[in-house]
Design a protein around this motif. Structure first.
Motif, short mmCIF file in Angstrom:
data_model
loop_
_atom_site.label_atom_id
_atom_site.label_comp_id
_atom_site.label_asym_id
_atom_site.label_seq_id
_atom_site.Cartn_x
_atom_site.Cartn_y
_atom_site.Cartn_z
N SER A 5 0.87 -1.18 0.00
CA SER A 5 0.00 0.00 0.00
C SER A 5 0.90 1.22 0.00
O SER A 5 2.05 1.17 0.44
N ARG A 11 -3.97 10.53 -2.59
CA ARG A 11 -4.62 9.27 -2.94
C ARG A 11 -3.94 8.08 -2.25
O ARG A 11 -2.72 7.96 -2.27
N LEU A 13 -3.40 4.02 -2.28
CA LEU A 13 -3.53 2.94 -3.24
C LEU A 13 -3.08 1.62 -2.62
O LEU A 13 -2.35 1.61 -1.64
N VAL A 33 -2.24 -1.85 -9.54
CA VAL A 33 -2.65 -0.99 -8.44
C VAL A 33 -4.09 -0.53 -8.63
O VAL A 33 -4.62 -0.52 -9.74
N ALA A 38 -6.17 6.40 -8.00
CA ALA A 38 -4.81 6.33 -7.44
C ALA A 38 -3.82 5.86 -8.50
O ALA A 38 -2.69 6.33 -8.56
N ALA A 39 -4.24 4.92 -9.35
CA ALA A 39 -3.37 4.45 -10.43
C ALA A 39 -3.06 5.59 -11.39
O ALA A 39 -1.92 5.73 -11.85
#
Length: 51
Positions: A5, A11, A13, A33, A38-39
Motif C-alpha cells: 500500500s 490518494r 492505493l 494498483v 490512485a493508479a
C-alpha cells in the motif's frame, strides 16, 4: 508476489507486484494498483519523475 500500500499525493492505493525470474535474474515485473484514481495519480507522478 507481494502486496503493498502507498500514498500518492492525496490518494491511497493498494497493489500487488509479481516478479518472475530465471537463474537468479529478474526477467519480468508486473505491478497492478487500484483504485483507478490512485493508479492515474501514480502514472502522472512517475511520468514527472522520469521526464
Amino acid at each position: 508476489m507481494f502486496a503493498f500500500s502507498a500514498r500518492v499525493g492525496d490518494r491511497d492505493l493498494e497493489g500487488v507486484a509479481m516478479l518472475r525470474g530465471r537463474d537468479g535474474v529478474l526477467t519480468e515485473l508486473t505491478v497492478m494498483v487500484g483504485p483507478y484514481s490512485a493508479a492515474t495519480a501514480l502514472c502522472e507522478r512517475m511520468a514527472a519523475l522520469l521526464a
